[in-house]
Design an enzyme around this catalytic site. Sequence first.
Site, mmCIF file in Angstrom:
data_model
loop_
_atom_site.group_PDB
_atom_site.id
_atom_site.type_symbol
_atom_site.label_atom_id
_atom_site.label_comp_id
_atom_site.label_asym_id
_atom_site.label_seq_id
_atom_site.Cartn_x
_atom_site.Cartn_y
_atom_site.Cartn_z
ATOM 1 N N HIS A 183 0.795 -1.323 -0.193
ATOM 2 C CA HIS A 183 0.021 -0.281 -0.390
ATOM 3 C C HIS A 183 1.234 1.272 0.022
ATOM 4 O O HIS A 183 1.649 1.392 0.696
ATOM 5 C CB HIS A 183 -0.655 -0.096 1.474
ATOM 6 C CG HIS A 183 -2.050 -0.774 1.437
ATOM 7 N ND1 HIS A 183 -2.698 -1.623 2.354
ATOM 8 C CD2 HIS A 183 -2.313 -1.366 -0.072
ATOM 9 C CE1 HIS A 183 -3.993 -2.457 1.972
ATOM 10 N NE2 HIS A 183 -3.888 -2.412 0.484
ATOM 11 N N SER A 184 0.371 2.329 -0.790
ATOM 12 C CA SER A 184 2.394 2.747 -1.170
ATOM 13 C C SER A 184 1.597 4.152 -0.011
ATOM 14 O O SER A 184 2.708 4.710 -0.221
ATOM 15 C CB SER A 184 1.485 3.360 -2.944
ATOM 16 O OG SER A 184 0.423 3.697 -2.899
ATOM 17 N N ARG A 185 0.824 4.319 0.453
ATOM 18 C CA ARG A 185 1.022 5.562 1.353
ATOM 19 C C ARG A 185 1.310 4.756 2.950
ATOM 20 O O ARG A 185 1.829 6.635 3.638
ATOM 21 C CB ARG A 185 -0.745 6.032 1.571
ATOM 22 C CG ARG A 185 -1.427 5.502 2.077
ATOM 23 C CD ARG A 185 -3.045 5.668 2.493
ATOM 24 N NE ARG A 185 -4.223 5.267 3.035
ATOM 25 C CZ ARG A 185 -5.449 5.317 2.405
ATOM 26 N NH1 ARG A 185 -5.371 5.608 1.502
ATOM 27 N NH2 ARG A 185 -6.229 4.284 3.017
ATOM 28 N N GLU A 186 1.734 3.959 2.941
ATOM 29 C CA GLU A 186 2.729 3.231 4.599
ATOM 30 C C GLU A 186 3.790 3.776 3.980
ATOM 31 O O GLU A 186 4.438 2.718 4.052
ATOM 32 C CB GLU A 186 2.120 2.683 4.446
ATOM 33 C CG GLU A 186 0.112 1.977 4.273
ATOM 34 C CD GLU A 186 -0.405 0.451 4.568
ATOM 35 O OE1 GLU A 186 0.589 -0.291 4.644
ATOM 36 O OE2 GLU A 186 -1.765 1.060 4.298
ATOM 37 N N ASN A 258 -4.130 -5.849 -1.606
ATOM 38 C CA ASN A 258 -4.147 -6.431 -0.679
ATOM 39 C C ASN A 258 -5.588 -7.113 0.026
ATOM 40 O O ASN A 258 -5.955 -7.621 1.087
ATOM 41 C CB ASN A 258 -4.004 -6.133 0.577
ATOM 42 C CG ASN A 258 -3.299 -6.993 1.931
ATOM 43 O OD1 ASN A 258 -3.884 -7.845 1.491
ATOM 44 N ND2 ASN A 258 -3.686 -6.792 3.237
ATOM 45 N N ARG A 259 -6.442 -7.002 -1.687
ATOM 46 C CA ARG A 259 -7.558 -7.660 -1.875
ATOM 47 C C ARG A 259 -7.651 -8.280 -2.756
ATOM 48 O O ARG A 259 -9.193 -8.513 -2.765
ATOM 49 C CB ARG A 259 -8.800 -6.666 -1.360
ATOM 50 C CG ARG A 259 -8.919 -5.665 -0.358
ATOM 51 C CD ARG A 259 -9.665 -6.251 0.821
ATOM 52 N NE ARG A 259 -9.668 -5.505 1.972
ATOM 53 C CZ ARG A 259 -8.810 -5.630 2.417
ATOM 54 N NH1 ARG A 259 -7.467 -5.003 2.730
ATOM 55 N NH2 ARG A 259 -9.723 -4.710 4.262
ATOM 56 N N HIS A 310 2.983 -3.964 6.746
ATOM 57 C CA HIS A 310 1.923 -2.319 6.624
ATOM 58 C C HIS A 310 1.670 -1.307 7.492
ATOM 59 O O HIS A 310 2.404 -1.179 8.385
ATOM 60 C CB HIS A 310 0.402 -2.942 5.994
ATOM 61 C CG HIS A 310 -0.009 -3.835 5.169
ATOM 62 N ND1 HIS A 310 -1.139 -3.391 4.254
ATOM 63 C CD2 HIS A 310 0.065 -4.823 4.748
ATOM 64 C CE1 HIS A 310 -0.816 -4.177 3.300
ATOM 65 N NE2 HIS A 310 -0.373 -5.529 4.383
ATOM 66 N N SER A 311 1.894 -0.506 7.441
ATOM 67 C CA SER A 311 0.606 0.247 8.584
ATOM 68 C C SER A 311 -0.789 0.933 8.340
ATOM 69 O O SER A 311 -0.950 1.059 7.480
ATOM 70 C CB SER A 311 1.995 1.615 8.758
ATOM 71 O OG SER A 311 1.762 2.709 7.429
ATOM 72 N N TYR A 312 -0.860 1.395 9.412
ATOM 73 C CA TYR A 312 -1.049 2.193 10.700
ATOM 74 C C TYR A 312 -1.341 0.859 11.608
ATOM 75 O O TYR A 312 -2.621 0.140 10.975
ATOM 76 C CB TYR A 312 -0.802 3.576 11.253
ATOM 77 C CG TYR A 312 -1.550 4.094 11.121
ATOM 78 C CD1 TYR A 312 -2.412 4.320 9.633
ATOM 79 C CD2 TYR A 312 -2.472 4.348 11.856
ATOM 80 C CE1 TYR A 312 -3.323 5.189 9.260
ATOM 81 C CE2 TYR A 312 -3.790 4.715 11.870
ATOM 82 C CZ TYR A 312 -4.059 5.206 11.106
ATOM 83 O OH TYR A 312 -5.586 6.122 10.919
ATOM 84 N N TYR A 362 -10.644 -7.075 10.810
ATOM 85 C CA TYR A 362 -11.943 -7.206 10.818
ATOM 86 C C TYR A 362 -11.620 -7.567 9.507
ATOM 87 O O TYR A 362 -10.958 -8.024 8.881
ATOM 88 C CB TYR A 362 -12.516 -5.537 10.003
ATOM 89 C CG TYR A 362 -11.065 -4.321 9.265
ATOM 90 C CD1 TYR A 362 -10.758 -3.831 10.162
ATOM 91 C CD2 TYR A 362 -10.520 -5.232 7.897
ATOM 92 C CE1 TYR A 362 -10.089 -2.659 8.498
ATOM 93 C CE2 TYR A 362 -10.046 -4.414 7.306
ATOM 94 C CZ TYR A 362 -9.626 -3.287 7.989
ATOM 95 O OH TYR A 362 -8.630 -2.299 7.150
ATOM 96 N N GLU A 384 1.193 -4.273 10.805
ATOM 97 C CA GLU A 384 0.954 -3.087 10.995
ATOM 98 C C GLU A 384 1.942 -2.520 11.538
ATOM 99 O O GLU A 384 1.780 -2.793 12.485
ATOM 100 C CB GLU A 384 -0.806 -2.991 11.226
ATOM 101 C CG GLU A 384 -1.126 -3.757 10.208
ATOM 102 C CD GLU A 384 -1.726 -2.784 9.132
ATOM 103 O OE1 GLU A 384 -1.753 -1.810 9.533
ATOM 104 O OE2 GLU A 384 -3.102 -3.010 8.179
#
Lengths: 423, 399
Positions: A183-186, A258-259, A310-312, A362, A384
Amino acid sequence: MALRVPLTHVRGKTLLGSPAVRKASQHQVLRISAADEAQVQKVKELEDLEHLQLDFWRGPGQPGSPIDVRVPFPSIQAVKAFLEAHGLGYTIMIEDVQSLLDEEQEQMFAFQARSRSTDTFNYATYHTLEEIYGFMDLLVAEHPQLVSKLQIGNTYEGRPIYVLKFSTGGNNRPAIWIDTGIHSREWVTQASGVWFAKKITQDYGQDLTLTAILDSMDIFLEIVTNPDGFAFTHSKNRMWRKTRSLTPGSSCVGVDPNRNWDAGFGMPGASSNPCTDTYRGKFANSEVEVKSIVDFVKSHGNIKAFVSIHSYSQLLLYPYGYKAEPAPNRDELDQLAKSAVTALASLYGTKFKYGSIIKTIYQASGSTIDWTYSQGIKYSFTFELRDTGRYGFLLPASQIVPTAQETWLALRTIMEYTLNHPY
Amino acid sequence: MQRREAGSRTGLGARRRVAAGKSCSLGEGVSIAPLVPCQRSRGWTSPAPRRGGAAASRHRAGKLGPGRSGSGAGRRGPGAGSSAGRARPGRTRAPGSGPPRGRRGVARRGLISSSAGAAHLEPVRRTPRPPASMPPRLQPPPASGTGRPRAAVLPLALLLSLALQGVAAAPAGAGEPEDSLRRQDPELPRGLLEQAARAALHFVNFRAGSPSTLRVLADVLEGRARVNPKKECQVDLVFTTDRYNPEEGEERLGKCSARVFFRNQKPRPAINVTCTRLIEKNKRQQEDYLLYKHMKQLKTPLDVVSIPDSHGHIDPSLRPIWDLAFLGGSYVMWEKTTQFLHYYMAQLSSVNQWKTNDDAIDFDYTVLLHEFSTQEIKNKALVPLKFPSFCPLILTVHS
């Protein structure tokens, strides 16, 4: 020795160290126009006069096409006289080459964030895709016996997808996979990946655990798992999460990588709306970024632990995400997760929770480690990293190194366990 | 500060003023008007849900309106925090009666009253389950004796000390206690207790109206959740808090107890919450004042694109803006929270500071909220936040 340093090459190159550049003060670059074959022949005669030390950037060819030659200072008078005597027109393209080269060198090194080695690389700041790719090349060049770079595919927008392989030999040894930045924003994850890469090279031969691991196993590390998305977070939208693939029939871009895996694909826990951040894609493995890893894992066939970072939220998660049924070795995973987060917390007291994806956060379908687990990779985990929401994705750069350091302890725990529990 | 009623709550330009009555202008020099609670009720209670009012259910008697805490049918005992009223003989119900006098750190067992006098709250289960399998984590404390306090009025209880007696605290381990609770009721959303704690904290933060006492969740100590047939969810819990802006080396753990009522999939949970005080009132006022002065000195117009920047950096001179935005954003986040959705403030994507005629600072800004579990980044414009009023003025507008 004639040093051929065409300007265009200098601009793009990633040099490992400073090449010996002969002093070029007051050299000039001339552009000669040869009108006919006879004149071309004359220029070729010049070429043969070695004592002139001419450096042809663009050699004699057809009549009419320009000939560019760098002329060292001592030869300038002679060359000009020759050209004039034979009616060969010329212009002075570059008056003084050296200052131009100096500028170029400066620019190039500046462009590289000035790291000519992984020891001067700044781990405590966020980097661009180019900088990270440059880092990889540096690392490989510095540790050719240990590190190699594999390309496992190309992104949707055509960028290369690289994986670093850390290996001390053997043939298709059991391996550990780590990926960051899916996930690029992480951003803290890619930054940590860079740090892990360096750490491995530092610790091999120094740290007993890591040395034992690498003496029997390989480590694969994909630092930028979503290069298109990552470039986009730098250029346009810092909060971009997905890939950058276009979805036919929709004006919205991107699939949640990631889905997109083939585990519970289509079940609740992902979105079928292309405009959402958890859009699963039209079908499993539709994203080349995902498919590349799938293909790699399948063809390798001997991966024993798989960690996706991943984060966060500060969590350590194991399968499943798409269903509530516990994983067959759930107790073992839980114990291992507990050890890992304990190790992590030992450094700075950072608290992580742990558990299965579905119970801890979740329901999520089509997630990475559900698929890898289904492939028989018993030790599949998702991290995370920091923090728990105060800064979220915009984690201050000052926290990169502490985050990487503490996470490394957890990774080491998982890797060591995998080493000691072969299957 | 006059009280102005809102137009449409969500219409463009709509303003909601939660302030009332007392003048909130800055005093001369350093002295500042004392903080007053800005609603008639003491304690913090969320306003009645707008839609459809509070539904009656067999688990509650009466409406969950302002200042009222729900109490279960057949159950004696207050909702969270209300029993603190019993320990405060000095309280009157007159509005604007000033800050609570005499902090007697009493109401020991009363304060964390999610279990005080309450019967063991069980999650509602479709299939009965033998209780023996679950070790009771909340012991009902010794009966308080004075019976159920008046449900309506809760004091603004900011107690210095707190002792829990007879209430077992669950270990705040690696996410396990809630796990065991939830294992027994798969209908409850994951992380429900944390969810409730966050909702309560958003509420606490904006109601306190002070950028110097913003809180974040530390740990959930204990909690209980119940779901009624309408899938509405009541959560009683106790949790610890950290200061949002901890000072160097400082570790201030506050403690809160709360009752949070989630309506099924609808936002704006009803909240009853009481917290221990994090810092001295004077200190808080001083810090607020410093922040105010700091902001006054910023040049308008602000030349700011986003806070923090892409690298997570907030210029120290701009830090107050972030804190104030968090204060205002807390209102929005509370408003949007359901038992399934929660939010963190990701970034301020635009900030405009306006000149004002009076001494107040006035600015509007757009917050980006990160929504769980959808992962969406939601864009919320907030217009504007006036400070310092010491009466929380949260003006929420368009998305």
